[in-house]
Every structure is written in C-alpha cells, then in structure tokens.
Write a protein that holds these residues in place. Structure first.
Motif, mmCIF file in Angstrom:
data_model
loop_
_atom_site.group_PDB
_atom_site.id
_atom_site.type_symbol
_atom_site.label_atom_id
_atom_site.label_comp_id
_atom_site.label_asym_id
_atom_site.label_seq_id
_atom_site.Cartn_x
_atom_site.Cartn_y
_atom_site.Cartn_z
ATOM 1 N N ALA A 1 10.938 -12.059 -8.426
ATOM 2 C CA ALA A 1 11.989 -11.051 -8.613
ATOM 3 C C ALA A 1 11.480 -9.822 -9.362
ATOM 4 C CB ALA A 1 13.180 -11.659 -9.337
ATOM 5 N N SER A 2 10.711 -10.017 -10.412
ATOM 6 C CA SER A 2 10.226 -8.874 -11.192
ATOM 7 C C SER A 2 9.246 -8.022 -10.380
ATOM 8 C CB SER A 2 9.575 -9.341 -12.493
ATOM 9 O OG SER A 2 8.470 -10.178 -12.220
ATOM 10 N N SER A 3 8.403 -8.668 -9.593
ATOM 11 C CA SER A 3 7.450 -7.931 -8.751
ATOM 12 C C SER A 3 8.184 -7.165 -7.660
ATOM 13 C CB SER A 3 6.440 -8.882 -8.126
ATOM 14 O OG SER A 3 5.666 -9.495 -9.122
ATOM 15 N N PHE A 4 9.211 -7.792 -7.079
ATOM 16 C CA PHE A 4 9.990 -7.120 -6.040
ATOM 17 C C PHE A 4 10.674 -5.886 -6.615
ATOM 18 C CE2 PHE A 4 14.069 -6.371 -3.974
ATOM 19 C CZ PHE A 4 13.632 -6.058 -2.698
ATOM 20 N N LYS A 5 11.281 -6.001 -7.784
ATOM 21 C CA LYS A 5 11.964 -4.863 -8.410
ATOM 22 C C LYS A 5 10.978 -3.727 -8.688
ATOM 23 C CE LYS A 5 15.625 -7.581 -10.499
ATOM 24 N NZ LYS A 5 16.177 -8.122 -11.747
ATOM 25 N N ALA B 1 6.366 -1.382 11.590
ATOM 26 C CA ALA B 1 7.251 -1.564 12.748
ATOM 27 C C ALA B 1 6.449 -1.571 14.039
ATOM 28 C CB ALA B 1 8.307 -0.467 12.786
ATOM 29 N N LEU B 2 5.475 -0.686 14.139
ATOM 30 C CA LEU B 2 4.652 -0.599 15.341
ATOM 31 C C LEU B 2 3.826 -1.865 15.541
ATOM 32 C CD1 LEU B 2 3.596 1.182 17.694
ATOM 33 C CD2 LEU B 2 1.820 1.964 16.131
ATOM 34 N N GLN B 3 3.245 -2.359 14.473
ATOM 35 C CA GLN B 3 2.341 -3.496 14.581
ATOM 36 C C GLN B 3 3.062 -4.844 14.638
ATOM 37 O OE1 GLN B 3 -0.987 -3.208 11.979
ATOM 38 N NE2 GLN B 3 -1.788 -5.219 12.491
ATOM 39 N N PHE B 4 4.165 -4.978 13.882
ATOM 40 C CA PHE B 4 4.817 -6.284 13.768
ATOM 41 C C PHE B 4 6.262 -6.307 14.265
ATOM 42 C CE2 PHE B 4 1.446 -6.268 10.585
ATOM 43 C CZ PHE B 4 0.787 -7.443 10.906
ATOM 44 N N GLY B 5 6.826 -5.145 14.592
ATOM 45 C CA GLY B 5 8.188 -5.089 15.109
ATOM 46 C C GLY B 5 9.264 -5.262 14.054
ATOM 47 N N LEU B 6 8.923 -5.088 12.779
ATOM 48 C CA LEU B 6 9.909 -5.208 11.707
ATOM 49 C C LEU B 6 10.319 -3.822 11.234
ATOM 50 C CD1 LEU B 6 8.375 -7.992 9.418
ATOM 51 C CD2 LEU B 6 10.117 -8.250 11.175
ATOM 52 N N GLN B 7 11.612 -3.585 11.157
ATOM 53 C CA GLN B 7 12.123 -2.327 10.633
ATOM 54 C C GLN B 7 12.150 -2.387 9.109
ATOM 55 O OE1 GLN B 7 12.542 0.245 12.706
ATOM 56 N NE2 GLN B 7 11.834 -1.199 14.256
ATOM 57 N N GLU B 8 12.329 -1.242 8.478
ATOM 58 C CA GLU B 8 12.275 -1.155 7.014
ATOM 59 C C GLU B 8 13.182 -2.172 6.315
ATOM 60 O OE1 GLU B 8 12.888 2.052 3.379
ATOM 61 O OE2 GLU B 8 12.909 2.766 5.442
ATOM 62 N N PRO B 9 14.456 -2.353 6.729
ATOM 63 C CA PRO B 9 15.288 -3.355 6.042
ATOM 64 C C PRO B 9 14.736 -4.782 6.162
ATOM 65 C CG PRO B 9 16.663 -1.895 7.341
ATOM 66 C CD PRO B 9 15.232 -1.585 7.701
ATOM 67 N N GLN B 10 14.104 -5.086 7.285
ATOM 68 C CA GLN B 10 13.494 -6.404 7.458
ATOM 69 C C GLN B 10 12.274 -6.565 6.560
ATOM 70 O OE1 GLN B 10 13.178 -5.897 11.780
ATOM 71 N NE2 GLN B 10 14.290 -7.847 11.976
ATOM 72 N N VAL B 11 11.498 -5.503 6.407
ATOM 73 C CA VAL B 11 10.331 -5.548 5.517
ATOM 74 C C VAL B 11 10.806 -5.765 4.081
ATOM 75 C CG1 VAL B 11 8.379 -4.241 4.594
ATOM 76 C CG2 VAL B 11 8.904 -4.120 7.032
ATOM 77 N N ILE B 12 11.854 -5.069 3.696
ATOM 78 C CA ILE B 12 12.400 -5.225 2.344
ATOM 79 C C ILE B 12 12.857 -6.661 2.124
ATOM 80 C CG2 ILE B 12 14.288 -4.533 0.809
ATOM 81 C CD1 ILE B 12 14.031 -1.709 2.123
ATOM 82 N N GLU C 1 0.838 -1.200 0.000
ATOM 83 C CA GLU C 1 0.000 0.000 0.000
ATOM 84 C C GLU C 1 0.873 1.250 0.000
ATOM 85 O OE1 GLU C 1 -2.158 -0.618 3.604
ATOM 86 O OE2 GLU C 1 -3.613 -1.946 2.655
ATOM 87 N N ASP C 2 0.538 2.204 -0.837
ATOM 88 C CA ASP C 2 1.344 3.416 -0.956
ATOM 89 C C ASP C 2 1.305 4.283 0.296
ATOM 90 O OD1 ASP C 2 2.177 2.777 -3.492
ATOM 91 O OD2 ASP C 2 0.596 3.920 -4.483
ATOM 92 N N ARG C 3 0.189 4.327 0.962
ATOM 93 C CA ARG C 3 0.038 5.262 2.084
ATOM 94 C C ARG C 3 0.282 4.646 3.457
ATOM 95 N NH1 ARG C 3 -1.321 10.267 0.629
ATOM 96 N NH2 ARG C 3 -2.237 10.490 -1.416
ATOM 97 N N VAL D 1 8.446 2.302 -4.247
ATOM 98 C CA VAL D 1 8.480 2.837 -2.882
ATOM 99 C C VAL D 1 9.765 3.575 -2.540
ATOM 100 C CG1 VAL D 1 6.864 1.115 -1.994
ATOM 101 C CG2 VAL D 1 9.306 0.711 -1.775
ATOM 102 N N SER D 2 10.810 3.395 -3.322
ATOM 103 C CA SER D 2 12.065 4.091 -3.033
ATOM 104 C C SER D 2 11.866 5.596 -3.174
ATOM 105 C CB SER D 2 13.168 3.628 -3.984
ATOM 106 O OG SER D 2 13.495 2.287 -3.731
ATOM 107 N N GLY D 3 12.110 6.289 -2.088
ATOM 108 C CA GLY D 3 11.975 7.732 -2.098
ATOM 109 C C GLY D 3 10.551 8.244 -1.996
ATOM 110 N N ARG D 4 9.576 7.359 -1.858
ATOM 111 C CA ARG D 4 8.174 7.777 -1.767
ATOM 112 C C ARG D 4 7.933 8.390 -0.386
ATOM 113 N NH1 ARG D 4 3.317 6.731 -4.386
ATOM 114 N NH2 ARG D 4 4.471 5.606 -5.976
#
Length: 85
Positions: A49-53, A29-40, A20-22, A59-62
């Motif tokens: 792979a294509s969907s991840f890219k 992080a608040l709900q599941f305790g995962l930081q951004e690098p862990q989510v990535i 989700e964009d918003r 989301v980069s810079g969003r």
C-alpha cells in the motif's frame, strides 16, 4: 475491474514499465493491451500500500507518462523490449 490473465513475466514487465518515469501508459497498452485504469489496478494488487501510494503520487499528472502531454517525441531511447514505432 477485469484484468486479463497474465503470465508472471508479463506482470513483472508491466510493473517495471509503469514504474519507469518515461514509459507512457500508451506503450503498456500497445504491448499488453491494458489501459491506464487497468495498469493502476494491477499496480495496486502487486505493490504494498505505501509503495502504491508513492507511485500514484509520483505519476499523477506526470507529462512523461502520457504521450499527448509530452513536450518531446523523437530522440529518446526506446527499449528493444518495447513494441511500437
């Protein structure tokens, strides 16, 4: 990177929130305790792979994915599934 053991339902919800964009990474992080690098890393594991890219490019810079970069704070819809104030 170490990811905690997560139930399949939690993984599905994290992927949904990350897609989700918003929904900011801070909400995940608040709900599941995962930081951004862990989510990535989780997204990398769960997506083709294509969907991840495509997701990373989107989301980069969003601004809406990071609370500190948002131009707005109040007046936006918050899902009942999302914890926090």
């Amino acid at each position: 990177m170490n990811l905690p053991n997560l139930e399949p339902e939690a993984i599905d919800r994290i992927v949904e929130m990350a897609w989700e964009d918003r929904t900011p990474f801070e909400a995940i992080a608040l709900q599941f305790g995962l930081q951004e690098p862990q989510v990535i890393e989780l997204m990398r594991q769960q997506m083709q792979a294509s969907s991840f890219k495509m997701w990373r490019k989107r989301v980069s810079g969003r601004k809406t994915k990071h609370l500190k970069q948002r131009d707005f704070d109040n007046g936006r819809f918050r899902s009942q599934n999302q914890k926090g104030s």
